[in-house]
Write a protein that holds these residues in place. Structure first.
Motif, PDB file in Angstrom:
ATOM      1  N   THR A  74      99.192  -3.854 -59.056  1.00 27.25           N
ATOM      2  CA  THR A  74      98.715  -5.018 -59.824  1.00 27.25           C
ATOM      3  C   THR A  74      98.562  -6.233 -58.909  1.00 27.25           C
ATOM      4  OG1 THR A  74     101.016  -5.493 -60.393  1.00 27.25           O
ATOM      5  CG2 THR A  74      99.675  -4.385 -62.078  1.00 27.25           C
ATOM      6  N   CYS A  75      99.406  -6.315 -57.870  1.00 29.20           N
ATOM      7  CA  CYS A  75      99.303  -7.441 -56.922  1.00 29.20           C
ATOM      8  C   CYS A  75      97.928  -7.516 -56.267  1.00 29.20           C
ATOM      9  CB  CYS A  75     100.361  -7.320 -55.818  1.00 29.20           C
ATOM     10  SG  CYS A  75     102.056  -7.476 -56.377  1.00 29.20           S
ATOM     11  N   PHE A  76      97.233  -6.381 -56.206  1.00 27.43           N
ATOM     12  CA  PHE A  76      95.934  -6.324 -55.506  1.00 27.43           C
ATOM     13  C   PHE A  76      94.776  -6.092 -56.474  1.00 27.43           C
ATOM     14  CE2 PHE A  76      99.085  -4.110 -52.588  1.00 27.43           C
ATOM     15  CZ  PHE A  76      99.473  -5.285 -51.967  1.00 27.43           C
ATOM     16  N   ARG A  77      94.999  -6.320 -57.753  1.00 32.30           N
ATOM     17  CA  ARG A  77      93.963  -6.101 -58.774  1.00 32.30           C
ATOM     18  C   ARG A  77      92.696  -6.908 -58.445  1.00 32.30           C
ATOM     19  NH1 ARG A  77      95.279  -5.320 -64.207  1.00 32.30           N
ATOM     20  NH2 ARG A  77      97.237  -6.449 -64.022  1.00 32.30           N
ATOM     21  N   GLY A  78      91.603  -6.193 -58.221  1.00 35.39           N
ATOM     22  CA  GLY A  78      90.332  -6.888 -57.983  1.00 35.39           C
ATOM     23  C   GLY A  78      90.248  -7.585 -56.638  1.00 35.39           C
ATOM     24  N   LEU A  79      91.148  -7.224 -55.703  1.00 35.21           N
ATOM     25  CA  LEU A  79      91.097  -7.840 -54.366  1.00 35.21           C
ATOM     26  C   LEU A  79      89.784  -7.503 -53.679  1.00 35.21           C
ATOM     27  CD1 LEU A  79      92.559  -9.284 -51.986  1.00 35.21           C
ATOM     28  CD2 LEU A  79      93.533  -7.060 -51.372  1.00 35.21           C
ATOM     29  N   ALA A  80      89.310  -6.276 -53.869  1.00 34.61           N
ATOM     30  CA  ALA A  80      88.029  -5.853 -53.284  1.00 34.61           C
ATOM     31  C   ALA A  80      87.517  -4.670 -54.101  1.00 34.61           C
ATOM     32  CB  ALA A  80      88.225  -5.439 -51.832  1.00 34.61           C
ATOM     33  N   LEU A 111     104.904  -6.877 -63.766  1.00 35.18           N
ATOM     34  CA  LEU A 111     103.609  -7.232 -64.368  1.00 35.18           C
ATOM     35  C   LEU A 111     102.945  -5.991 -64.972  1.00 35.18           C
ATOM     36  CD1 LEU A 111     101.351  -9.411 -64.806  1.00 35.18           C
ATOM     37  CD2 LEU A 111     100.331  -8.553 -62.687  1.00 35.18           C
ATOM     38  N   ASN A 310      90.296  -1.387 -62.877  1.00 32.97           N
ATOM     39  CA  ASN A 310      91.345  -2.211 -62.330  1.00 32.97           C
ATOM     40  C   ASN A 310      92.372  -2.591 -63.381  1.00 32.97           C
ATOM     41  OD1 ASN A 310      89.538  -2.160 -60.191  1.00 32.97           O
ATOM     42  ND2 ASN A 310      89.115  -4.310 -60.208  1.00 32.97           N
ATOM     43  N   ILE A 423     103.838 -13.882 -64.512  1.00 30.46           N
ATOM     44  CA  ILE A 423     102.476 -14.315 -64.143  1.00 30.46           C
ATOM     45  C   ILE A 423     102.535 -15.329 -62.998  1.00 30.46           C
ATOM     46  CG2 ILE A 423     100.494 -15.673 -64.964  1.00 30.46           C
ATOM     47  CD1 ILE A 423     100.682 -14.185 -67.637  1.00 30.46           C
ATOM     48  N   ILE A 426     103.312 -13.572 -59.682  1.00 27.38           N
ATOM     49  CA  ILE A 426     102.212 -12.787 -59.111  1.00 27.38           C
ATOM     50  C   ILE A 426     101.124 -13.704 -58.554  1.00 27.38           C
ATOM     51  CG2 ILE A 426     100.442 -11.047 -59.581  1.00 27.38           C
ATOM     52  CD1 ILE A 426     103.293  -9.934 -59.624  1.00 27.38           C
ATOM     53  N   ARG A 427     100.930 -14.847 -59.183  1.00 26.01           N
ATOM     54  CA  ARG A 427      99.946 -15.796 -58.624  1.00 26.01           C
ATOM     55  C   ARG A 427     100.392 -16.296 -57.255  1.00 26.01           C
ATOM     56  NH1 ARG A 427      98.056 -18.867 -64.259  1.00 26.01           N
ATOM     57  NH2 ARG A 427      96.794 -17.097 -64.965  1.00 26.01           N
ATOM     58  N   ALA A 430      99.712 -13.469 -54.822  1.00 26.73           N
ATOM     59  CA  ALA A 430      98.278 -13.343 -54.516  1.00 26.73           C
ATOM     60  C   ALA A 430      97.836 -14.374 -53.480  1.00 26.73           C
ATOM     61  CB  ALA A 430      97.463 -13.485 -55.796  1.00 26.73           C
ATOM     62  N   VAL A 433      98.753 -12.982 -50.257  1.00 23.06           N
ATOM     63  CA  VAL A 433      97.956 -11.801 -49.890  1.00 23.06           C
ATOM     64  C   VAL A 433      96.659 -12.222 -49.195  1.00 23.06           C
ATOM     65  CG1 VAL A 433      96.519  -9.931 -50.857  1.00 23.06           C
ATOM     66  CG2 VAL A 433      98.889 -10.213 -51.621  1.00 23.06           C
TER      67      VAL A 433
END
Lengths: 436, 436
Positions: A74-80, A111, A310, A423, A426-427, A430, A433
């Motif tokens: 989840t930490c990388f959701r939609g990163l690429a 999360l 995702n 939330i 995790i923000r 991100a 990251v």
């Protein structure tokens, strides 16, 4: 007078029991962690009930089973997205994972637990690094989980050399062996990242402790060609030759299979996790799931991790599973709604060795139950509940969730997770990251 | 001092303008039915604002365009699934439609409007019977709509003989021609249910009044083989020979196309409606959409009717469109998120001839705007808004919707539809549908 702690009432009960019984105006009684009775609403009149949950004419069903994920991703959701596999892994996922630590895994899993509970999942099977933290997060969230540290030939950024990985796994097994909701599994990554010795030792540990063995199998054509080149065998036949196939084994993906592979899976009663959305998004291919089911192989459904999906919504995964195979076979009758529902409930439980405990609503089983609110425009009218559950219900329609007898979400409010803190955490993660 | 009636502020603005500009901390000013300014939040400081909608750090974007549906088929949602096409049509859908009347179409459309507004659609294109009732329902719900009575060779259960159908269509065009949100289209069903004379006359009416022409084209192999047998031509080449292809034509489905068909669609600037979920569920096949886009053809997205999908959520349709073509081509780079977003917004508007009015957030356009609440577990974290919009956002994440400057939903409360009455109406209709 009959007494019960919790009565979930006034709903259509999809039991998913061996008869796939549906009770039109039904109720489910729960005391402690157990389901004690399942019947028509009228049969509970006069019972002494501590707490009542009114399903309001909606659907009462077993919680869904996510048989394959990497929750902390989840930490990388939609990163690429939308990239060639090598570029995606080498330029985005691996560099992001290089920053991984125990704290990120705990928070990312928390999360994921929030997202899964809010979309109707009550059990998940996880493979990743720092799985001790995954077990702790799932325990705190009070969601049922099968977790296992990923094992491969090269040193892990978490535990270091492989021996330490086995030691870590055995320590986890011992630590959690009497836990009511956490099960530890042995999880070698795949035939291409694990030498034969690793695979055999992993299978031995799984047998010794009688815990699940989880592995990625035949996810891509490239993987299959690699293993053929190295061993002259498909990944499945390679595992068969090593004696690793068994009812304890959960083979995840199984996209690229030949007829002999399917026979081997069947003969050994190996279980399969089908991950259609991840396989679509990464362009891996389409698993021959209708053939697996025809062969009598137990197939569950999984979302895979959030970097390749995702989202962790199993209702959408069911919808996709039902439709994908229809168009792939040009046959609208394959993967009917009830088949897909079975995969996501009782067969998912069976694929994790948990079918005595969860996956259906039957007296004596643990109370893993969700309530769907069907009083919504997109669920009106309702001719057949199984149709709605596969083709129209989304995770956001889950109103209430009970795991091991505990109400973990009621009227969409989470009871075990401080979601605002998660939330915010995790923000922050991100931001780190994307910092180069 | 600058004045504005409505300011939607504090969000990431996905303009979908020709530069696909994204404003990270943006706001959109609306007065009357028009967008008057789009800029950074700071540039609106000191403005006199009558009403403010705070997007809370979420996403502000153009409303989605559903380019093909049969809205009133909500009445038959989930009536029958997973059947061979002929059995499904002959034993379930046609008998149910035999009971169709104007009242059912009005109420079924009203339910569809509620579902569409609640999942972010602000414009839909409809084909069905009793389309005068569809126009009235859309007008009452205050959703933008392109509607047209279905025309075919045999007598219609609504208007009777074909001449009456043309007359009905022309009367609708005249009645609604100055309406700000309702557009009437001419809608012959298909090349297999419409003789060449019908198709030519429909095209003539479309040209005379300069309104869209909408038709099903090449949805199945069976349809293509029928037309080849009758005319020695594919449906597309048959339409080309009749002079029916044009930028006013919206060809729905386009599943079974050859290279010559694609060239003809391109040369004529005909527009295409892509309906991936319906095509999957009915096992029709997979439209060669990446080829259509490569050829420069304008492609929008549609849900088709609720009997074959079974929901009207364009966010899920986008997710499916993005993933389906990746696995079909075994290429994860096709149908990237921004391409799919364009299809569902500005290209959808273009395919209906409405791109001067809607489909993007630009000063001078009508205010068709939605706000997505991203403060949710499954939308955390957010690295790229376009990734979330295609791969993670669901219709239920739409918080607020504005159509033609009017707030039709705020904080998920519908402002133009009495949803409890609509739900009760449809439940009554459903009881009658299953009565034999």
């Amino acid at each position: 007078m009959n007494k019960v702690e919790l009565l979930i009432t006034n709903g259509i009960v999809m039991t998913m029991d061996p008869d796939l019984a549906v009770i039109q105006n039904g109720a489910v009684a729960v005391t402690g962690d157990q389901i004690t009775a399942v019947d028509e609403v009228t049969s509970f009149s006069g019972w002494a009930v501590d707490k009542t949950i009114d399903a309001g004419g909606g659907i009462i069903m077993p919680g869904l089973i996510n048989t394959h994920t990497h929750a902390a991703m989840t930490c990388f959701r939609g990163l690429a997205d939308d990239l060639p596999l090598a570029e995606w892994l080498n330029n985005y996922i691996f560099p992001a994972e290089a920053k991984l630590n125990r704290d990120m895994v705990f928070k990312g899993t928390m999360l994921a637990c929030a997202e899964m509970i809010m979309s109707g999942t009550t059990t998940f099977c996880d493979m990743y690094l720092f799985e001790g933290a995954v077990a702790e997060a799932a325990k705190q969230a009070e969601i049922r989980a099968v977790v296992g540290e990923v094992l491969y030939d090269f040193p892990s950024p978490h535990y270091g050399p492989l021996e330490k990985g086995f030691e870590y796994t055995e320590n986890l097994i011992k630590k959690w062996q009497n836990d009511p909701i956490i099960t530890i599994a042995v999880e070698p990554h795949s035939t291409y990242l694990c030498a034969p010795e690793l695979l055999k030792k992993a299978a031995d540990i799984s047998e010794k402790y009688n815990v699940p063995l989880v592995i990625h199998v035949s996810e891509t054509e490239f993987e299959v060609s690699q293993i053929k080149e190295r061993f002259g065998l498909t990944p499945v036949s390679h595992l068969a030759e090593l004696g690793v196939l068994s009812p304890r084994l959960l083979a995840c993906h199984c996209v690229v299979l030949n007829d002999a592979d399917i026979s081997l899976l069947k003969q050994s009663d190996t279980r399969v996790s089908h991950n259609p959305e991840s396989n679509m998004k990464l362009a891996s291919g389409i698993s021959p799931v209708p053939d697996l089911i025809d062969a009598g192989i137990c197939v569950g459904v999984g979302t895979d991790g959030c970097a390749s999906n995702n989202a962790l919504d199993l209702f959408l995964e069911m919808d996709t599973a039902a439709k994908l195979h229809k168009v792939n076979r040009l046959d609208p009758t394959v993967m009917d709604a009830m088949t897909v529902l079975k995969m996501s409930t009782i067969d998912g439980a069976r694929s994790l060795g948990l079918d005595k405990i969860t996956g259906s609503i039957e007296p004596g089983k643990k109370a893993d139950i969700i309530v769907i609110d069907t009083h919504k425009p997109h669920l009106t009218p309702m001719y057949h509940p199984e149709s709605h559950l596969v083709y129209a219900v989304r995770g956001s329609d889950v109103d209430t969730s009970i795991i091991n007898g505990k109400v973990v979400m009621e009227n969409r409010a989470l009871k075990t997770i401080d979601i605002e803190t998660v939330i915010a955490d995790i923000r922050d993660i991100a931001k780190n990251v994307v910092k180069s």
